[in-house]
Design a protein around this motif. Structure first.
Motif, mmCIF file in Angstrom:
data_model
loop_
_atom_site.group_PDB
_atom_site.id
_atom_site.type_symbol
_atom_site.label_atom_id
_atom_site.label_comp_id
_atom_site.label_asym_id
_atom_site.label_seq_id
_atom_site.Cartn_x
_atom_site.Cartn_y
_atom_site.Cartn_z
ATOM 1 N N LEU A 120 -3.164 -6.568 -7.397
ATOM 2 C CA LEU A 120 -1.833 -6.925 -7.878
ATOM 3 C C LEU A 120 -1.217 -5.741 -8.620
ATOM 4 O O LEU A 120 -1.898 -4.819 -9.055
ATOM 5 N N ASP A 121 0.100 -5.774 -8.771
ATOM 6 C CA ASP A 121 0.824 -4.664 -9.388
ATOM 7 C C ASP A 121 0.311 -4.336 -10.790
ATOM 8 O O ASP A 121 0.299 -3.177 -11.204
ATOM 9 N N GLY A 122 -0.095 -5.359 -11.523
ATOM 10 C CA GLY A 122 -0.527 -5.159 -12.897
ATOM 11 C C GLY A 122 -1.701 -4.198 -13.035
ATOM 12 O O GLY A 122 -1.818 -3.490 -14.039
ATOM 13 N N THR A 123 -2.570 -4.154 -12.029
ATOM 14 C CA THR A 123 -3.722 -3.250 -12.070
ATOM 15 C C THR A 123 -3.273 -1.793 -12.151
ATOM 16 O O THR A 123 -3.787 -1.006 -12.955
ATOM 17 N N LYS A 124 -2.281 -1.449 -11.338
ATOM 18 C CA LYS A 124 -1.792 -0.066 -11.286
ATOM 19 C C LYS A 124 -0.966 0.272 -12.527
ATOM 20 O O LYS A 124 -1.038 1.394 -13.032
ATOM 21 N N VAL A 125 -0.186 -0.716 -13.007
ATOM 22 C CA VAL A 125 0.632 -0.478 -14.201
ATOM 23 C C VAL A 125 -0.261 -0.267 -15.421
ATOM 24 O O VAL A 125 -0.034 0.641 -16.228
ATOM 25 N N LEU B 131 -1.065 11.253 -5.179
ATOM 26 C CA LEU B 131 -0.510 10.087 -5.866
ATOM 27 C C LEU B 131 -1.154 9.961 -7.243
ATOM 28 O O LEU B 131 -2.311 9.573 -7.371
ATOM 29 N N THR B 132 -0.391 10.295 -8.279
ATOM 30 C CA THR B 132 -0.912 10.212 -9.638
ATOM 31 C C THR B 132 -0.851 8.772 -10.140
ATOM 32 O O THR B 132 -0.133 7.934 -9.573
ATOM 33 N N ASP B 133 -1.581 8.491 -11.207
ATOM 34 C CA ASP B 133 -1.551 7.155 -11.797
ATOM 35 C C ASP B 133 -0.146 6.805 -12.288
ATOM 36 O O ASP B 133 0.269 5.643 -12.219
ATOM 37 N N GLU B 134 0.583 7.811 -12.780
ATOM 38 C CA GLU B 134 1.939 7.561 -13.283
ATOM 39 C C GLU B 134 2.876 7.141 -12.166
ATOM 40 O O GLU B 134 3.602 6.144 -12.284
ATOM 41 N N ILE B 135 2.868 7.874 -11.057
ATOM 42 C CA ILE B 135 3.744 7.533 -9.931
ATOM 43 C C ILE B 135 3.348 6.193 -9.341
ATOM 44 O O ILE B 135 4.196 5.348 -9.048
ATOM 45 N N ASP B 136 2.044 5.980 -9.180
ATOM 46 C CA ASP B 136 1.555 4.715 -8.626
ATOM 47 C C ASP B 136 1.949 3.551 -9.530
ATOM 48 O O ASP B 136 2.326 2.475 -9.059
ATOM 49 N N GLY B 137 1.874 3.769 -10.842
ATOM 50 C CA GLY B 137 2.243 2.723 -11.798
ATOM 51 C C GLY B 137 3.731 2.416 -11.763
ATOM 52 O O GLY B 137 4.138 1.254 -11.848
ATOM 53 N N LYS B 138 4.551 3.470 -11.642
ATOM 54 C CA LYS B 138 6.002 3.263 -11.586
ATOM 55 C C LYS B 138 6.418 2.546 -10.308
ATOM 56 O O LYS B 138 7.328 1.704 -10.319
ATOM 57 N N ILE B 139 5.750 2.871 -9.208
ATOM 58 C CA ILE B 139 6.032 2.175 -7.948
ATOM 59 C C ILE B 139 5.630 0.705 -8.076
ATOM 60 O O ILE B 139 6.350 -0.196 -7.629
ATOM 61 N N HIS C 82 0.846 -1.184 0.000
ATOM 62 C CA HIS C 82 0.000 0.000 0.000
ATOM 63 C C HIS C 82 0.890 1.245 0.000
ATOM 64 O O HIS C 82 1.820 1.347 0.800
ATOM 65 N N THR C 83 0.599 2.177 -0.892
ATOM 66 C CA THR C 83 1.380 3.403 -1.008
ATOM 67 C C THR C 83 0.566 4.579 -0.490
ATOM 68 O O THR C 83 -0.614 4.724 -0.827
ATOM 69 N N TYR C 84 1.212 5.397 0.333
ATOM 70 C CA TYR C 84 0.529 6.533 0.935
ATOM 71 C C TYR C 84 1.190 7.835 0.489
ATOM 72 O O TYR C 84 2.403 8.005 0.620
#
Length: 213
Positions: free
Chosen positions: A171-176, A103-111, A97-99
């Protein structure tokens, strides 16, 4: 410096132990001797892969000034254990979980993509070491053990990368995928090919192809 909370260390420890059991059982089944024999090899592959996966998330999160924390997903633990009885592990013991305030979609996706990418890089490192050890394994049990560890490490980490890139639940794929479909397709395709190679060809045969044997 990467910091972990007490709850996070607890959850990581539980997830680590469960994954070791699942991968060892999926490999050996109800063969106790086989289970014990493959345990040290699985521990190395899973331990390094799990740690680097989480560190990948945390390092990128820190880069963008965010805080991330791993939390167990109880249902995911049950899915991982249940699937291991069928010779495959759906590794979903928890999620990061990222706090952050913004938090933009780009940053969340890169994380998110940092974790699977860490597994993919580690898988390639494992297969490279296996290629070096392959001609030496006939001379020493130690070299043979290192080869086996690296061969299984390649397979395990390829699978961890591909599975975590699936765009389901948390899972990570959702955010990417939400961030960039093109990047998700590219990375998922590479991870998928790595998994197919480990299943259809096998790490040892892959090494033989690399070595031209």
């Amino acid at each position: 410096m990467v910091e972990y909370t007490k709850d996070e260390l607890r959850d990581l420890t539980i997830a680590f132990i469960v994954l070791i059991f699942c991968f060892a059982f999926a490999t050996s089944g109800f063969n106790l001797q086989g289970f014990i024999s493959c345990l040290p090899i699985i521990i190395v592959g899973v331990a390094i892969g799990s740690v680097l996966h989480e560190l990948g998330h945390k390092f990128v999160a820190m880069k963008y000034g965010c805080r991330s924390e791993f939390k167990l997903w109880p249902l995911g633990l049950l899915i991982a254990v249940a699937s291991s009885f069928f010779g495959v592990v759906f590794a979903t013991p928890g999620t990061v979980h990222t706090y952050a305030d913004n938090l933009t979609d780009e940053i969340d996706g890169k994380i998110a993509i940092a974790g699977p990418m860490a597994n993919m890089v580690l898988a390639l490192v494992f297969i490279a070491i296996a290629a070096v050890m392959y001609p030496l394994k006939v001379y020493s049990v130690v070299f043979e053990l290192i080869f086996l560890i690296c061969a299984i490490g390649f397979s395990v980490n390829s699978f961890l990368a591909a599975f975590n890139l699936f765009p389901i639940y948390s899972l990570d794929g959702t955010k990417v995928l939400k961030w960039n479909m093109g990047i998700w397709i590219l990375v998922m395709a590479i991870a998928g090919v790595m998994v197919l190679i480990s299943i259809a060809i096998g790490a040892e045969n892959m090494v033989q192809l690399i070595m031209g044997v």
